[in-house]
Scaffold this motif. Sequence first.
Motif, mmCIF file in Angstrom:
data_model
loop_
_atom_site.group_PDB
_atom_site.id
_atom_site.type_symbol
_atom_site.label_atom_id
_atom_site.label_comp_id
_atom_site.label_asym_id
_atom_site.label_seq_id
_atom_site.Cartn_x
_atom_site.Cartn_y
_atom_site.Cartn_z
ATOM 1 N N ALA A 189 -24.560 76.628 73.552
ATOM 2 C CA ALA A 189 -23.278 76.322 74.188
ATOM 3 C C ALA A 189 -22.216 77.262 73.645
ATOM 4 O O ALA A 189 -22.223 77.601 72.459
ATOM 5 N N GLN A 190 -21.334 77.681 74.517
ATOM 6 C CA GLN A 190 -20.213 78.509 74.084
ATOM 7 C C GLN A 190 -19.026 77.582 73.834
ATOM 8 O O GLN A 190 -18.651 76.785 74.701
ATOM 9 N N LEU A 191 -18.468 77.661 72.639
ATOM 10 C CA LEU A 191 -17.351 76.807 72.261
ATOM 11 C C LEU A 191 -16.048 77.584 72.339
ATOM 12 O O LEU A 191 -16.011 78.781 72.048
ATOM 13 N N ASP A 192 -14.991 76.896 72.694
ATOM 14 C CA ASP A 192 -13.677 77.523 72.783
ATOM 15 C C ASP A 192 -12.881 77.323 71.498
ATOM 16 O O ASP A 192 -11.690 77.032 71.542
ATOM 17 N N VAL A 193 -13.561 77.455 70.363
ATOM 18 C CA VAL A 193 -12.905 77.363 69.052
ATOM 19 C C VAL A 193 -13.441 78.499 68.184
ATOM 20 O O VAL A 193 -14.568 78.966 68.398
ATOM 21 N N PRO A 194 -12.666 78.946 67.205
ATOM 22 C CA PRO A 194 -13.168 79.983 66.303
ATOM 23 C C PRO A 194 -14.404 79.490 65.534
ATOM 24 O O PRO A 194 -14.549 78.295 65.268
ATOM 25 N N ALA A 195 -15.280 80.427 65.153
ATOM 26 C CA ALA A 195 -16.513 80.088 64.442
ATOM 27 C C ALA A 195 -16.221 79.326 63.152
ATOM 28 O O ALA A 195 -16.956 78.405 62.797
ATOM 29 N N ASP A 196 -15.153 79.679 62.439
ATOM 30 C CA ASP A 196 -14.825 78.978 61.190
ATOM 31 C C ASP A 196 -14.491 77.511 61.442
ATOM 32 O O ASP A 196 -14.832 76.647 60.644
ATOM 33 N N VAL A 197 -13.834 77.225 62.534
ATOM 34 C CA VAL A 197 -13.498 75.840 62.882
ATOM 35 C C VAL A 197 -14.769 75.071 63.236
ATOM 36 O O VAL A 197 -14.972 73.940 62.790
#
Length: 94
Positions: free
Chosen positions: A8-16
């Motif tokens: 899944a592609q998330l709309d948050v930065p990887a660190d978050v």
Amino acid sequence: MGSIYYTAQLDVPADVAWDYLDRFTRAEVLPFSSSVAGRREGECRVITMPGGQEIWERNVTVDPVRRRTSYTIQGRSGAEHHHAEIRVDVGTDD
């Protein structure tokens, strides 16, 4: 033995995303909306479901450098063994 792969592609930065996943490994975040409690017992995350059933998930790997975690559950829902891996990858736009 079957395998399921889901991306899944998330709309948050990887660190978050990793921060959330890291808290999940410590039972600070409950994995199911129907979960009523979560706690740590040694290397296990114990999730309590309605009615008191407990699911014991043993952390195998928690790797913040690679943003990867894996865990096992033995004897759940008639399965002999369950293993899952969750990781946060930094993708690129195509």
